[in-house]
Design a protein around this motif. Structure first.
Motif, mmCIF file in Angstrom:
data_model
loop_
_atom_site.group_PDB
_atom_site.id
_atom_site.type_symbol
_atom_site.label_atom_id
_atom_site.label_comp_id
_atom_site.label_asym_id
_atom_site.label_seq_id
_atom_site.Cartn_x
_atom_site.Cartn_y
_atom_site.Cartn_z
ATOM 1 N N MET A 113 0.844 -1.184 0.000
ATOM 2 C CA MET A 113 0.000 0.000 0.000
ATOM 3 C C MET A 113 0.893 1.252 0.000
ATOM 4 S SD MET A 113 -3.015 0.917 2.629
ATOM 5 C CE MET A 113 -2.979 2.517 3.329
ATOM 6 N N LEU A 114 0.530 2.225 -0.799
ATOM 7 C CA LEU A 114 1.301 3.466 -0.877
ATOM 8 C C LEU A 114 1.117 4.291 0.391
ATOM 9 C CD1 LEU A 114 0.515 4.493 -4.567
ATOM 10 C CD2 LEU A 114 2.634 3.523 -3.679
ATOM 11 N N ASP A 115 2.185 4.892 0.838
ATOM 12 C CA ASP A 115 2.177 5.717 2.049
ATOM 13 C C ASP A 115 1.268 6.931 1.831
ATOM 14 O OD1 ASP A 115 2.796 7.569 4.094
ATOM 15 O OD2 ASP A 115 4.871 6.878 4.192
ATOM 16 N N PRO A 116 0.152 7.033 2.593
ATOM 17 C CA PRO A 116 -0.783 8.137 2.395
ATOM 18 C C PRO A 116 -0.193 9.506 2.741
ATOM 19 C CG PRO A 116 -1.435 6.830 4.299
ATOM 20 C CD PRO A 116 -0.293 6.111 3.639
ATOM 21 N N VAL A 117 0.820 9.542 3.601
ATOM 22 C CA VAL A 117 1.450 10.821 3.940
ATOM 23 C C VAL A 117 2.191 11.365 2.725
ATOM 24 C CG1 VAL A 117 3.166 11.963 5.398
ATOM 25 C CG2 VAL A 117 1.659 10.240 6.382
ATOM 26 N N ILE A 118 2.849 10.500 1.997
ATOM 27 C CA ILE A 118 3.610 10.914 0.818
ATOM 28 C C ILE A 118 2.705 11.058 -0.402
ATOM 29 C CG2 ILE A 118 5.440 10.234 -0.817
ATOM 30 C CD1 ILE A 118 6.817 8.804 1.499
ATOM 31 N N HIS A 119 1.650 10.271 -0.485
ATOM 32 C CA HIS A 119 0.857 10.156 -1.710
ATOM 33 C C HIS A 119 0.130 11.439 -2.126
ATOM 34 C CE1 HIS A 119 -0.867 7.926 -4.963
ATOM 35 N NE2 HIS A 119 -2.089 8.259 -4.603
ATOM 36 N N ALA A 120 -0.171 12.323 -1.198
ATOM 37 C CA ALA A 120 -0.818 13.591 -1.568
ATOM 38 C C ALA A 120 0.101 14.322 -2.551
ATOM 39 C CB ALA A 120 -1.063 14.442 -0.335
ATOM 40 N N GLN A 121 -0.467 14.871 -3.617
ATOM 41 C CA GLN A 121 0.331 15.442 -4.698
ATOM 42 C C GLN A 121 1.380 16.446 -4.218
ATOM 43 O OE1 GLN A 121 -1.758 17.862 -7.558
ATOM 44 N NE2 GLN A 121 -0.043 17.872 -8.954
ATOM 45 N N ALA A 122 0.985 17.390 -3.387
ATOM 46 C CA ALA A 122 1.936 18.416 -2.931
ATOM 47 C C ALA A 122 3.064 17.795 -2.118
ATOM 48 C CB ALA A 122 1.215 19.482 -2.114
ATOM 49 N N ARG A 123 2.722 16.848 -1.239
ATOM 50 C CA ARG A 123 3.760 16.221 -0.409
ATOM 51 C C ARG A 123 4.670 15.334 -1.249
ATOM 52 N NH1 ARG A 123 -0.645 16.288 3.305
ATOM 53 N NH2 ARG A 123 -1.136 14.106 2.939
ATOM 54 N N LEU A 124 4.136 14.688 -2.260
ATOM 55 C CA LEU A 124 4.964 13.880 -3.155
ATOM 56 C C LEU A 124 5.963 14.777 -3.888
ATOM 57 C CD1 LEU A 124 5.735 11.258 -4.544
ATOM 58 C CD2 LEU A 124 3.797 11.595 -6.104
ATOM 59 N N ARG A 125 5.544 15.939 -4.328
ATOM 60 C CA ARG A 125 6.438 16.873 -5.001
ATOM 61 C C ARG A 125 7.526 17.374 -4.051
ATOM 62 N NH1 ARG A 125 3.182 21.481 -6.718
ATOM 63 N NH2 ARG A 125 4.978 22.127 -7.906
ATOM 64 N N ILE A 126 7.162 17.641 -2.804
ATOM 65 C CA ILE A 126 8.146 18.072 -1.803
ATOM 66 C C ILE A 126 9.173 16.969 -1.579
ATOM 67 C CG2 ILE A 126 8.485 18.632 0.642
ATOM 68 C CD1 ILE A 126 5.627 19.964 0.500
ATOM 69 N N MET A 127 8.683 15.759 -1.359
ATOM 70 C CA MET A 127 9.578 14.632 -1.090
ATOM 71 C C MET A 127 10.512 14.375 -2.274
ATOM 72 S SD MET A 127 9.018 13.417 2.005
ATOM 73 C CE MET A 127 9.597 11.720 2.003
#
Length: 93
Positions: free
Chosen positions: A1-15
């Motif tokens: 399962m994909l990490d929901p904390v990272i999966h949000a578009q803005a947070r994925l771009r930050i990471m």
């Protein structure tokens, strides 16, 4: 399962942006904001969520008398992002 904390578009771009830095390097808040074309408030909100998960280190300091904020991935954050990428690639086939 994909990490929901990272999966949000803005947070994925930050990471993804912070993961591109060499381990131990930092990026200034204004530079990250400009790179991602986000408002300061929106970026701060997502950084708080990532910091709460232990993925991002926020280093508040001063440059002369001016406050400065620098950002980097923690070891846990770098590992979480790498795991996220592996899981995403597996899903895509």
């Amino acid at each position: 399962m994909l990490d929901p904390v990272i999966h949000a578009q803005a947070r994925l771009r930050i990471m993804a942006t912070l993961a591109a830095l060499a381990k131990g390097d930092e990026l200034s808040f204004p530079r990250l904001r400009s790179t991602l074309d986000m408002t300061a408030g929106n970026l701060s909100t997502h950084l708080s969520k990532l910091e709460g998960a232990g993925y991002v280190r926020i280093n508040k300091t001063f440059r002369g008398r001016t406050p400065a904020t620098y950002l980097s991935l923690t070891t846990q954050g770098r590992r979480a992002f790498e795991d996220y990428v592996v899981q995403l690639r597996a899903m895509l086939g």
